[in-house]
Motif scaffolding. Structure first.
Motif, PDB file in Angstrom:
ATOM      1  N   ASN A  33      13.482  21.990  15.740  1.00  0.00           N
ATOM      2  CA  ASN A  33      14.473  22.614  16.343  1.00  0.00           C
ATOM      3  C   ASN A  33      15.923  21.904  16.555  1.00  0.00           C
ATOM      4  O   ASN A  33      15.745  20.866  17.266  1.00  0.00           O
ATOM      5  CB  ASN A  33      14.080  23.445  17.418  1.00  0.00           C
ATOM      6  N   LYS A  34      17.034  21.933  15.894  1.00  0.00           N
ATOM      7  CA  LYS A  34      17.986  21.154  16.017  1.00  0.00           C
ATOM      8  C   LYS A  34      18.480  21.098  17.595  1.00  0.00           C
ATOM      9  O   LYS A  34      19.099  20.463  18.257  1.00  0.00           O
ATOM     10  CB  LYS A  34      19.090  21.500  15.487  1.00  0.00           C
ATOM     11  N   LYS A  35      18.442  22.380  18.155  1.00  0.00           N
ATOM     12  CA  LYS A  35      19.018  22.884  19.358  1.00  0.00           C
ATOM     13  C   LYS A  35      18.261  22.206  20.445  1.00  0.00           C
ATOM     14  O   LYS A  35      18.599  21.707  21.467  1.00  0.00           O
ATOM     15  CB  LYS A  35      19.141  24.353  19.369  1.00  0.00           C
ATOM     16  N   THR A  36      16.803  22.344  20.324  1.00  0.00           N
ATOM     17  CA  THR A  36      15.983  21.985  21.408  1.00  0.00           C
ATOM     18  C   THR A  36      15.499  20.594  21.251  1.00  0.00           C
ATOM     19  O   THR A  36      14.703  20.277  22.253  1.00  0.00           O
ATOM     20  CB  THR A  36      14.868  23.177  21.783  1.00  0.00           C
ATOM     21  N   GLY A  37      15.349  20.194  20.116  1.00  0.00           N
ATOM     22  CA  GLY A  37      14.608  18.938  19.843  1.00  0.00           C
ATOM     23  C   GLY A  37      13.319  19.157  19.514  1.00  0.00           C
ATOM     24  O   GLY A  37      12.557  18.197  19.455  1.00  0.00           O
ATOM     25  N   LYS A  38      12.686  20.466  19.681  1.00  0.00           N
ATOM     26  CA  LYS A  38      11.175  20.711  20.088  1.00  0.00           C
ATOM     27  C   LYS A  38      10.581  20.351  18.575  1.00  0.00           C
ATOM     28  O   LYS A  38      11.200  20.961  17.598  1.00  0.00           O
ATOM     29  CB  LYS A  38      11.062  22.129  20.334  1.00  0.00           C
ATOM     30  N   VAL A  39       9.688  19.756  18.360  1.00  0.00           N
ATOM     31  CA  VAL A  39       8.923  19.437  16.899  1.00  0.00           C
ATOM     32  C   VAL A  39       8.009  20.829  16.566  1.00  0.00           C
ATOM     33  O   VAL A  39       7.403  21.363  17.323  1.00  0.00           O
ATOM     34  CB  VAL A  39       7.903  18.363  17.019  1.00  0.00           C
ATOM     35  N   LEU A  40       8.385  21.160  15.350  1.00  0.00           N
ATOM     36  CA  LEU A  40       8.060  22.623  15.144  1.00  0.00           C
ATOM     37  C   LEU A  40       6.558  22.397  14.114  1.00  0.00           C
ATOM     38  O   LEU A  40       5.508  22.956  14.073  1.00  0.00           O
ATOM     39  CB  LEU A  40       8.859  23.412  14.325  1.00  0.00           C
ATOM     40  N   VAL A  42       4.621  18.869  11.422  1.00  0.00           N
ATOM     41  CA  VAL A  42       4.866  17.555  10.625  1.00  0.00           C
ATOM     42  C   VAL A  42       3.724  17.557   9.707  1.00  0.00           C
ATOM     43  O   VAL A  42       2.879  18.406   9.649  1.00  0.00           O
ATOM     44  CB  VAL A  42       4.133  16.664  11.780  1.00  0.00           C
ATOM     45  N   GLY A  43       3.899  16.738   8.872  1.00  0.00           N
ATOM     46  CA  GLY A  43       3.018  16.697   7.581  1.00  0.00           C
ATOM     47  C   GLY A  43       3.271  17.834   6.551  1.00  0.00           C
ATOM     48  O   GLY A  43       4.434  18.353   5.988  1.00  0.00           O
ATOM     49  N   LYS A  44       2.064  18.320   6.237  1.00  0.00           N
ATOM     50  CA  LYS A  44       1.787  19.295   4.972  1.00  0.00           C
ATOM     51  C   LYS A  44       2.602  20.477   5.283  1.00  0.00           C
ATOM     52  O   LYS A  44       3.535  21.028   4.451  1.00  0.00           O
ATOM     53  CB  LYS A  44       0.412  19.643   4.645  1.00  0.00           C
ATOM     54  N   GLU A  45       2.602  21.000   6.587  1.00  0.00           N
ATOM     55  CA  GLU A  45       3.173  22.263   6.998  1.00  0.00           C
ATOM     56  C   GLU A  45       4.734  21.947   6.957  1.00  0.00           C
ATOM     57  O   GLU A  45       5.554  23.155   6.483  1.00  0.00           O
ATOM     58  CB  GLU A  45       2.914  22.562   8.237  1.00  0.00           C
ATOM     59  N   ALA A  46       5.176  20.995   7.336  1.00  0.00           N
ATOM     60  CA  ALA A  46       6.728  20.652   7.539  1.00  0.00           C
ATOM     61  C   ALA A  46       7.163  20.498   5.980  1.00  0.00           C
ATOM     62  O   ALA A  46       8.197  20.934   5.827  1.00  0.00           O
ATOM     63  CB  ALA A  46       6.948  19.365   8.139  1.00  0.00           C
ATOM     64  N   GLN A  47       6.282  19.852   5.043  1.00  0.00           N
ATOM     65  CA  GLN A  47       6.731  19.756   3.580  1.00  0.00           C
ATOM     66  C   GLN A  47       6.936  21.152   3.055  1.00  0.00           C
ATOM     67  O   GLN A  47       8.060  21.267   2.223  1.00  0.00           O
ATOM     68  CB  GLN A  47       5.688  19.153   2.958  1.00  0.00           C
ATOM     69  N   THR A  48       6.352  21.988   3.368  1.00  0.00           N
ATOM     70  CA  THR A  48       6.399  23.333   2.912  1.00  0.00           C
ATOM     71  C   THR A  48       7.951  23.751   3.293  1.00  0.00           C
ATOM     72  O   THR A  48       8.415  24.691   2.468  1.00  0.00           O
ATOM     73  CB  THR A  48       5.407  24.335   2.966  1.00  0.00           C
ATOM     74  N   HIS A  56      18.961  26.628  12.348  1.00  0.00           N
ATOM     75  CA  HIS A  56      18.880  25.845  13.566  1.00  0.00           C
ATOM     76  C   HIS A  56      17.514  25.021  13.347  1.00  0.00           C
ATOM     77  O   HIS A  56      17.053  24.106  14.229  1.00  0.00           O
ATOM     78  CB  HIS A  56      18.615  26.779  14.653  1.00  0.00           C
ATOM     79  N   ILE A  57      16.937  25.112  12.121  1.00  0.00           N
ATOM     80  CA  ILE A  57      15.772  24.072  12.023  1.00  0.00           C
ATOM     81  C   ILE A  57      15.919  23.062  10.707  1.00  0.00           C
ATOM     82  O   ILE A  57      16.672  23.476   9.922  1.00  0.00           O
ATOM     83  CB  ILE A  57      14.320  24.907  11.757  1.00  0.00           C
ATOM     84  N   VAL A  58      15.686  21.979  11.180  1.00  0.00           N
ATOM     85  CA  VAL A  58      15.724  21.098   9.975  1.00  0.00           C
ATOM     86  C   VAL A  58      14.515  20.315   9.765  1.00  0.00           C
ATOM     87  O   VAL A  58      13.515  20.301  10.607  1.00  0.00           O
ATOM     88  CB  VAL A  58      16.647  19.650  10.414  1.00  0.00           C
ATOM     89  N   ALA A  59      14.117  20.292   8.269  1.00  0.00           N
ATOM     90  CA  ALA A  59      13.051  19.666   7.819  1.00  0.00           C
ATOM     91  C   ALA A  59      13.344  18.169   7.142  1.00  0.00           C
ATOM     92  O   ALA A  59      14.212  18.582   5.922  1.00  0.00           O
ATOM     93  CB  ALA A  59      12.166  20.496   7.028  1.00  0.00           C
TER      94      ALA A  59
END
Ligand SMILES: Nc1ncnc2c1ncn2[C@@H]1O[C@H](COP(=O)(O)OP(=O)(O)OP(=O)(O)O)[C@@H](O)[C@H]1O
Ligand SMILES: [Mg+2]
Length: 332
Positions: A33-40, A42-48, A56-59
């Protein structure tokens, strides 16, 4: 005993090794999350999530072509992995991180700080070819020449290792991703078909089976003229030919490295063989070409794609024994 963790921070894959096994092997992608910095994710899930996130989200892929493209997200990824591996542990771990060979000192420090921030007791960094050699089971401390060709997604690293140090090395930005892009380009030129890099990667990986079983390889994409979906069948021998130029650059670099290497070490290498590690080194046809042109046999250790992370995990056993510059420690 504190836990020793090895992390291979690869362009394509991040792997974590601890307690004698690989705990994690995931695509090098992180979503936060760009605003809070919280990791949503990583890995396979983030790739999709790549290309599909709300504003507000960056992958992102924090590493590209063997360099750190995005230091903040790279740090987040390291912190995430260290914390995940050490959940429920009281003792702080020792962390060895394998970094791409081209990183700057500032980036290296940033990597160390990230592991530090995640609670590491001490952090060391190790260069990729040295980690690959250790993970391949080579005796890197003896006075004998070992040649490693480690090909990942972003770089091909060639190194001659002896007496715990790197005698010669070169890093090329031609690797697994390049092979994929080469297939994409050739299919577009030869068949007017636009395919994605993930489809191209599938073609590359299925090449060996297709050649051995005499089968054609199906590819799906869209027609460059009409934009309509289309499927064609590729002759695997033709696909092998697409790599000619890429392979030539790699083999020329091996020959140039051997040329610069002292004769005693070359004699050792010709006896032992050239060790191929990293996922990209499994590409069909490269080992044969290396043998044909160098007249030196090639050797695939068990699980070539795991050598670097296994080597990183064992790096603490070599503290003080590897030459300066290859490995550096920070005690907290
Ligand atoms: N059987 C296979 N044949 C050909 N290529 C393969 C095979 N298996 C994996 N690869 C390729 O290996 C590459 C990934 O290798 P690896 O995981 O060693 O990279 P990395 O360590 O993340 O990258 P780098 O070392 O460049 O930072 C990808 O390009 C993938 O397509
Ligand atoms: Mg690698």
């Amino acid at each position: 005993m504190p836990l020793d963790i090895g992390i291979d921070l690869g362009t394509a894959t991040v792997q974590v090794y601890a307690g004698g096994e690989i705990l994690l092997s995931e695509p090098s992608v992180i979503a936060f999350n760009k605003k809070t910095g919280k990791v949503l994710a990583v890995g396979k899930e983030a790739q999709t999530m790549i290309g599909r996130t709300p504003s507000h989200i960056v992958a992102v892929r924090p590493l590209e072509k063997g360099v750190i493209a995005e230091i903040r997200s790279c740090q987040k990824m390291i912190k995430y992995f260290v914390e995940k591996t050490c959940k429920n542990r009281i003792l702080r771990p020792r962390v060895a991180i394998c970094i791409p060979s081209e990183v700057t000192e500032v980036e290296r420090q940033a990597v160390v700080e990230a592991a530090d921030a995640a609670g590491a007791k001490s952090v060391i960094t190790i260069e990729e070819p040295m980690a690959a050699a250790i993970g391949a089971g080579l005796d890197v401390l003896k006075p004998g020449g070992n040649m490693i060709l480690d090909i990942g997604g972003g770089t091909a690293d060639i190194a001659v290792i002896t007496l715990g140090g790197i005698a010669e090395s070169v890093s090329l930005k031609i690797a697994g991703n390049t092979f994929d892009e080469t297939i994409v380009k050739a299919v577009k030129t030869n068949y007017n078909l636009i395919i994605g890099t993930r489809m191209a990667e599938r073609v590359k990986i299925s090449l060996r089976d297709a050649i051995e079983n005499n089968e054609m390889i199906e590819v799906k994409g869209k027609n460059a003229m009409t934009g309509m979906p289309e499927m064609i069948k590729l002759d695997p021998k033709e696909v092998r030919g697409y790599f000619d130029e890429n392979f030539k650059i790699i083999v020329d670099a091996i020959i140039a490295t051997l040329d610069k290497t002292p004769p005693e070490l070359v004699a050792d290498i010709s006896e032992q063989g050239i060790y191929l590690t990293g996922g990209g080194a499994m590409v069909y046809g490269l080992a044969d070409l290396i043998e044909e042109r160098t007249k030196i046999k090639t050797v695939y250790p068990d699980d070539p794609e795991k050598c670097v992370v296994v080597g990183a995990g064992k790096a603490f056993e070599y503290l003080g024994e590897l030459q300066d510059g290859l490995i550096s420690e920070r005690k907290m």
